[in-house]
Design a protein around this motif. Structure first.
Motif, PDB file in Angstrom:
ATOM      1  N   ASP A 113      -1.753   9.492  -9.139  1.00  0.00           N
ATOM      2  CA  ASP A 113      -1.589   8.272  -8.341  1.00  0.00           C
ATOM      3  C   ASP A 113      -0.631   7.300  -9.022  1.00  0.00           C
ATOM      4  O   ASP A 113       0.240   6.704  -8.372  1.00  0.00           O
ATOM      5  CB  ASP A 113      -2.935   7.578  -8.135  1.00  0.00           C
ATOM      6  CG  ASP A 113      -3.866   8.338  -7.197  1.00  0.00           C
ATOM      7  OD1 ASP A 113      -3.388   9.222  -6.472  1.00  0.00           O
ATOM      8  OD2 ASP A 113      -5.072   8.032  -7.211  1.00  0.00           O
ATOM      9  N   SER A 138      -7.941  -0.371  -2.942  1.00  0.00           N
ATOM     10  CA  SER A 138      -7.595   1.055  -2.804  1.00  0.00           C
ATOM     11  C   SER A 138      -8.798   1.849  -2.318  1.00  0.00           C
ATOM     12  O   SER A 138      -9.939   1.590  -2.719  1.00  0.00           O
ATOM     13  CB  SER A 138      -7.114   1.634  -4.140  1.00  0.00           C
ATOM     14  OG  SER A 138      -5.858   1.107  -4.503  1.00  0.00           O
ATOM     15  N   TYR A 193       0.843  -1.187   0.000  1.00  0.00           N
ATOM     16  CA  TYR A 193       0.000   0.000   0.000  1.00  0.00           C
ATOM     17  C   TYR A 193       0.882   1.241   0.000  1.00  0.00           C
ATOM     18  O   TYR A 193       1.965   1.259   0.601  1.00  0.00           O
ATOM     19  CB  TYR A 193      -0.885   0.047   1.248  1.00  0.00           C
ATOM     20  CG  TYR A 193      -2.042  -0.924   1.232  1.00  0.00           C
ATOM     21  CD1 TYR A 193      -3.261  -0.568   0.663  1.00  0.00           C
ATOM     22  CD2 TYR A 193      -1.915  -2.187   1.796  1.00  0.00           C
ATOM     23  CE1 TYR A 193      -4.325  -1.456   0.667  1.00  0.00           C
ATOM     24  CE2 TYR A 193      -2.970  -3.081   1.810  1.00  0.00           C
ATOM     25  CZ  TYR A 193      -4.182  -2.703   1.232  1.00  0.00           C
ATOM     26  OH  TYR A 193      -5.231  -3.588   1.229  1.00  0.00           O
ATOM     27  N   ARG A 250      -7.885   4.267  -7.267  1.00  0.00           N
ATOM     28  CA  ARG A 250      -8.569   4.647  -6.026  1.00  0.00           C
ATOM     29  C   ARG A 250     -10.071   4.387  -6.132  1.00  0.00           C
ATOM     30  O   ARG A 250     -10.715   4.703  -7.135  1.00  0.00           O
ATOM     31  CB  ARG A 250      -8.273   6.089  -5.650  1.00  0.00           C
ATOM     32  CG  ARG A 250      -8.631   7.140  -6.661  1.00  0.00           C
ATOM     33  CD  ARG A 250      -8.458   8.538  -6.060  1.00  0.00           C
ATOM     34  NE  ARG A 250      -7.082   8.780  -5.626  1.00  0.00           N
ATOM     35  CZ  ARG A 250      -6.764   9.460  -4.512  1.00  0.00           C
ATOM     36  NH1 ARG A 250      -7.729   9.980  -3.766  1.00  0.00           N
ATOM     37  NH2 ARG A 250      -5.502   9.665  -4.179  1.00  0.00           N
ATOM     38  N   ASP A 287      -4.551  -1.043  -8.128  1.00  0.00           N
ATOM     39  CA  ASP A 287      -5.969  -0.746  -7.955  1.00  0.00           C
ATOM     40  C   ASP A 287      -6.152   0.769  -7.995  1.00  0.00           C
ATOM     41  O   ASP A 287      -5.607   1.489  -7.142  1.00  0.00           O
ATOM     42  CB  ASP A 287      -6.470  -1.258  -6.596  1.00  0.00           C
ATOM     43  CG  ASP A 287      -6.797  -2.739  -6.607  1.00  0.00           C
ATOM     44  OD1 ASP A 287      -7.015  -3.292  -7.703  1.00  0.00           O
ATOM     45  OD2 ASP A 287      -6.844  -3.341  -5.523  1.00  0.00           O
ATOM     46  N   SER A 297      -6.014   8.587   1.702  1.00  0.00           N
ATOM     47  CA  SER A 297      -6.327   7.367   0.956  1.00  0.00           C
ATOM     48  C   SER A 297      -5.121   6.430   0.888  1.00  0.00           C
ATOM     49  O   SER A 297      -3.976   6.849   1.063  1.00  0.00           O
ATOM     50  CB  SER A 297      -6.780   7.719  -0.463  1.00  0.00           C
ATOM     51  OG  SER A 297      -7.937   8.532  -0.446  1.00  0.00           O
ATOM     52  N   ARG A 298      -5.418   5.161   0.612  1.00  0.00           N
ATOM     53  CA  ARG A 298      -4.356   4.177   0.413  1.00  0.00           C
ATOM     54  C   ARG A 298      -4.505   3.554  -0.974  1.00  0.00           C
ATOM     55  O   ARG A 298      -5.610   3.179  -1.381  1.00  0.00           O
ATOM     56  CB  ARG A 298      -4.417   3.075   1.471  1.00  0.00           C
ATOM     57  CG  ARG A 298      -4.106   3.539   2.876  1.00  0.00           C
ATOM     58  CD  ARG A 298      -3.604   2.389   3.760  1.00  0.00           C
ATOM     59  NE  ARG A 298      -4.516   1.243   3.764  1.00  0.00           N
ATOM     60  CZ  ARG A 298      -4.189   0.045   4.290  1.00  0.00           C
ATOM     61  NH1 ARG A 298      -2.988  -0.147   4.803  1.00  0.00           N
ATOM     62  NH2 ARG A 298      -5.074  -0.936   4.282  1.00  0.00           N
ATOM     63  N   LEU A 299      -3.386   3.464  -1.677  1.00  0.00           N
ATOM     64  CA  LEU A 299      -3.367   2.863  -3.004  1.00  0.00           C
ATOM     65  C   LEU A 299      -2.714   1.491  -2.922  1.00  0.00           C
ATOM     66  O   LEU A 299      -1.591   1.360  -2.429  1.00  0.00           O
ATOM     67  CB  LEU A 299      -2.599   3.747  -3.987  1.00  0.00           C
ATOM     68  CG  LEU A 299      -3.085   5.184  -4.145  1.00  0.00           C
ATOM     69  CD1 LEU A 299      -2.189   5.931  -5.115  1.00  0.00           C
ATOM     70  CD2 LEU A 299      -4.544   5.220  -4.601  1.00  0.00           C
ATOM     71  N   TYR A 300      -3.425   0.502  -3.402  1.00  0.00           N
ATOM     72  CA  TYR A 300      -2.927  -0.873  -3.365  1.00  0.00           C
ATOM     73  C   TYR A 300      -2.265  -1.226  -4.690  1.00  0.00           C
ATOM     74  O   TYR A 300      -2.771  -0.900  -5.772  1.00  0.00           O
ATOM     75  CB  TYR A 300      -4.086  -1.832  -3.116  1.00  0.00           C
ATOM     76  CG  TYR A 300      -3.676  -3.291  -3.091  1.00  0.00           C
ATOM     77  CD1 TYR A 300      -3.131  -3.851  -1.938  1.00  0.00           C
ATOM     78  CD2 TYR A 300      -3.832  -4.093  -4.217  1.00  0.00           C
ATOM     79  CE1 TYR A 300      -2.755  -5.199  -1.908  1.00  0.00           C
ATOM     80  CE2 TYR A 300      -3.457  -5.430  -4.191  1.00  0.00           C
ATOM     81  CZ  TYR A 300      -2.915  -5.973  -3.040  1.00  0.00           C
ATOM     82  OH  TYR A 300      -2.541  -7.296  -3.008  1.00  0.00           O
ATOM     83  N   TYR A 301      -1.121  -1.917  -4.608  1.00  0.00           N
ATOM     84  CA  TYR A 301      -0.454  -2.377  -5.819  1.00  0.00           C
ATOM     85  C   TYR A 301       0.292  -3.672  -5.537  1.00  0.00           C
ATOM     86  O   TYR A 301       0.591  -3.992  -4.385  1.00  0.00           O
ATOM     87  CB  TYR A 301       0.504  -1.310  -6.366  1.00  0.00           C
ATOM     88  CG  TYR A 301       1.680  -0.996  -5.462  1.00  0.00           C
ATOM     89  CD1 TYR A 301       2.895  -1.665  -5.586  1.00  0.00           C
ATOM     90  CD2 TYR A 301       1.570  -0.009  -4.476  1.00  0.00           C
ATOM     91  CE1 TYR A 301       3.962  -1.376  -4.755  1.00  0.00           C
ATOM     92  CE2 TYR A 301       2.631   0.290  -3.641  1.00  0.00           C
ATOM     93  CZ  TYR A 301       3.827  -0.404  -3.793  1.00  0.00           C
ATOM     94  OH  TYR A 301       4.888  -0.123  -2.970  1.00  0.00           O
ATOM     95  N   ASP A 340     -10.590   5.836  -1.534  1.00  0.00           N
ATOM     96  CA  ASP A 340     -10.641   7.189  -2.096  1.00  0.00           C
ATOM     97  C   ASP A 340     -11.370   8.084  -1.106  1.00  0.00           C
ATOM     98  O   ASP A 340     -12.496   8.532  -1.340  1.00  0.00           O
ATOM     99  CB  ASP A 340     -11.343   7.183  -3.455  1.00  0.00           C
ATOM    100  CG  ASP A 340     -11.291   8.542  -4.147  1.00  0.00           C
ATOM    101  OD1 ASP A 340     -10.461   9.385  -3.751  1.00  0.00           O
ATOM    102  OD2 ASP A 340     -12.087   8.759  -5.087  1.00  0.00           O
TER     103      ASP A 340
END
Length: 251
Positions: free
Chosen positions: A77, A63, A3, A58, A56, A9-13, A65
């Motif tokens: 992002d 993820s 993350y 947001r 993902d 916010s958190r962005l997942y990858y 938003d």
């Protein structure tokens, strides 16, 4: 599985495979009915030869938003995640909505894009004149179609009802959908895309009702040096409906 905190916010990858010296990474950008998990056919096929990054957007998948920025933040992002991973140069593969993010990133950071693949997508492109009018007519005609009829071709739905069910299940993990997604992405002219000077490939299913092949082919013809491949018997989700053929063409 990682993350990146961006504001509230958190962005997942996810990163699959290792970077290969002299070989661009592959970055997979999903559509509005997908998320990182939708690319399982591609990550397993390519992770032994490329570093593959799936993200993902947001509001999708894992993820969040919190700010409610939606599409307006997608390009920024993407830049943050690629910096975090250490991606210097990549081939961007944008499926449907993800194509808009890929186009926006390429126009903003042309030196970092080794190639662009627009998979069943004209998002992010300011269509010239008559093409824009034809696209608006298509959007009006398809607005009330059931979701699976929009995103999967009739050939696939008939032959693979189990996989069509899986497609819908993957989409159910998203916090937003086409009607609740917020924000807007900047549109880029075909001249801007041509000026980015990266190879561009348009892939489109012959049964795609959202971006009909004739419109995609015409748009490809307006982008300098671009290629277009039409895949017969496939609808709007070529990467999912015939992963083996999609992967072979992209590879």
């Amino acid at each position: 599985m990682s993350y990146l905190q961006v504001g509230a916010s958190r962005l997942y990858y996810e990163v699959h495979g290792d970077a290969v010296p002299g070989v661009p990474d592959l970055v997979l950008l999903h559509g509005v009915g997908g998320n990182h998990a939708s690319w399982f056919h591609q990550t397993t096929a390519w992770r032994d030869r490329y570093r593959v990054v799936v993200i993902d957007a947001r509001g999708f998948g894992n993820s969040s938003d919190v700010e409610g920025e939606g599409r307006a933040a997608f390009v920024h992002d993407l830049a943050l995640v690629l910096d975090e991973v250490g991606v210097e140069r990549a081939v961007l593969i944008g499926q449907s909505m993800g194509g808009g993010t890929a186009v926006g990133y390429m126009c903003a950071y042309p030196g970092r894009v080794a190639g662009l693949i627009m998979a069943d997508s004209l998002f992010g492109i300011e269509l010239p004149g008559e093409l824009a009018q034809r696209m608006r007519a298509v959007q009006k005609q398809t607005a009330d179609l059931p979701q699976l009829e929009r995103v999967l071709g009739p050939t696939f739905r008939t032959r693979n009802p189990d996989m069509a069910t899986l497609y819908a299940a993957l989409a159910s993990f998203n916090a937003v959908n086409l009607r609740t997604l917020k924000g807007a992405q900047k549109q880029h002219t075909v001249d801007e895309i041509s000026a980015a000077a990266a190879p561009v490939l348009f892939l489109v299913g012959q049964e795609d009702v959202l971006f009909p092949p004739e419109l995609v082919e015409a748009t490809s013809g307006a982008v300098e040096g671009a290629e277009c491949i039409v895949l017969d018997g496939i609808g709007h989700s070529a990467y999912f409906e015939d992963a083996q053929r999609f992967n072979r063409v992209v590879d």
